[in-house]
Scaffold this motif. Structure first.
Motif, PDB file in Angstrom:
ATOM      1  N   ARG A 220       0.827  -1.204   0.000  1.00  0.00           N
ATOM      2  CA  ARG A 220       0.000   0.000   0.000  1.00  0.00           C
ATOM      3  C   ARG A 220       0.865   1.259   0.000  1.00  0.00           C
ATOM      4  NH1 ARG A 220      -1.644   3.977   2.853  1.00  0.00           N
ATOM      5  NH2 ARG A 220      -0.535   3.398   4.743  1.00  0.00           N
ATOM      6  N   LEU A 221       1.917   1.245   0.789  1.00  0.00           N
ATOM      7  CA  LEU A 221       2.812   2.401   0.856  1.00  0.00           C
ATOM      8  C   LEU A 221       3.527   2.625  -0.476  1.00  0.00           C
ATOM      9  CD1 LEU A 221       4.292   1.905   4.430  1.00  0.00           C
ATOM     10  CD2 LEU A 221       2.833   3.803   3.672  1.00  0.00           C
ATOM     11  N   ARG A 222       3.902   1.546  -1.146  1.00  0.00           N
ATOM     12  CA  ARG A 222       4.545   1.695  -2.464  1.00  0.00           C
ATOM     13  C   ARG A 222       3.588   2.337  -3.469  1.00  0.00           C
ATOM     14  NH1 ARG A 222       6.908  -3.376  -1.113  1.00  0.00           N
ATOM     15  NH2 ARG A 222       9.106  -3.054  -0.707  1.00  0.00           N
ATOM     16  N   GLN A 223       2.327   1.931  -3.422  1.00  0.00           N
ATOM     17  CA  GLN A 223       1.341   2.543  -4.316  1.00  0.00           C
ATOM     18  C   GLN A 223       1.161   4.020  -3.978  1.00  0.00           C
ATOM     19  OE1 GLN A 223      -2.184   0.152  -3.944  1.00  0.00           O
ATOM     20  NE2 GLN A 223      -1.270  -1.611  -4.947  1.00  0.00           N
ATOM     21  N   GLU A 224       1.098   4.317  -2.685  1.00  0.00           N
ATOM     22  CA  GLU A 224       0.957   5.699  -2.239  1.00  0.00           C
ATOM     23  C   GLU A 224       2.178   6.526  -2.660  1.00  0.00           C
ATOM     24  OE1 GLU A 224       0.686   7.757   2.079  1.00  0.00           O
ATOM     25  OE2 GLU A 224      -0.653   6.035   1.782  1.00  0.00           O
ATOM     26  N   LEU A 225       3.365   5.934  -2.570  1.00  0.00           N
ATOM     27  CA  LEU A 225       4.582   6.619  -2.994  1.00  0.00           C
ATOM     28  C   LEU A 225       4.561   6.922  -4.480  1.00  0.00           C
ATOM     29  CD1 LEU A 225       7.621   4.976  -1.165  1.00  0.00           C
ATOM     30  CD2 LEU A 225       7.035   7.394  -1.256  1.00  0.00           C
ATOM     31  N   ALA A 226       4.143   5.961  -5.266  1.00  0.00           N
ATOM     32  CA  ALA A 226       4.087   6.164  -6.706  1.00  0.00           C
ATOM     33  C   ALA A 226       3.120   7.294  -7.060  1.00  0.00           C
ATOM     34  CB  ALA A 226       3.675   4.869  -7.415  1.00  0.00           C
ATOM     35  N   ALA A 227       1.958   7.322  -6.411  1.00  0.00           N
ATOM     36  CA  ALA A 227       0.979   8.380  -6.672  1.00  0.00           C
ATOM     37  C   ALA A 227       1.513   9.741  -6.217  1.00  0.00           C
ATOM     38  CB  ALA A 227      -0.342   8.065  -5.969  1.00  0.00           C
ATOM     39  N   ALA A 228       2.123   9.783  -5.037  1.00  0.00           N
ATOM     40  CA  ALA A 228       2.659  11.043  -4.524  1.00  0.00           C
ATOM     41  C   ALA A 228       3.818  11.525  -5.383  1.00  0.00           C
ATOM     42  CB  ALA A 228       3.095  10.883  -3.077  1.00  0.00           C
TER      43      ALA A 228
END
Length: 157
Positions: free
Chosen positions: A57-65
């Motif tokens: 989830r954090l990796r997805q959030e990082l990619a979006a950010a």
């Protein structure tokens, strides 16, 4: 995790999650506080699964950010006609995105560290005093590296 502004897309297996083959035998030796039941293999596996899911989830959030920050940076130079308030607002928005990105990176690193500790003797032991962090605390907050007493001391400083 890299130190530049790129986002790591490695998986938990690539992050070094290799639970020891003798974990089933060693799991009952993981530290617990007085009155707590010993760890079970299922409980350790549940913690590992939770960490891996949160890391994804954090990796997805990082990619979006990261994409959002890239857009903000790309559009920051076309301010022809912008007044000072618009420029200031844009700068504040970029700074907020950068802060969120860095916070998410820090969280991902904490999760990665917890996952690495899960396969070692250090899991569940306070990194400062060596006493048990507490099974209940580790289940609720697997990123914990300090027991409650050491964490309280650290926060008072």
């Amino acid at each position: 995790m890299t130190t530049d502004d790129t986002v790591s897309t490695s998986t938990a297996a690539e992050d070094g999650l290799v639970l020891p083959p003798d974990l089933e035998r060693r799991v009952t030796e993981l530290p617990v506080r007085p009155g707590e039941d010993p760890w079970t293999l299922q409980e350790v596996e549940e913690v590992a699964e939770g960490l891996v899911a949160e890391m994804d989830r954090l990796r997805q959030e990082l990619a979006a950010a990261d994409a959002e920050l890239s857009d903000l940076l790309r559009n920051s130079g076309d301010g022809a006609g912008d007044d000072q308030a618009d420029s200031g607002s844009s700068a504040l928005e970029r700074e907020q995105e950068l802060t969120l990105l860095n916070n998410t990176r820090d969280l991902l690193e904490q999760h990665t560290h917890a996952l690495h500790r899960l396969g070692t003797d250090g899991f569940g032991a306070c990194e400062q005093c060596g006493q048990a962090v507490g099974k209940a605390r580790m289940q609720a907050f697997p990123r914990a590296t300090l027991c409650v007493e050491c964490k309280s001391r650290q926060e008072r400083r």
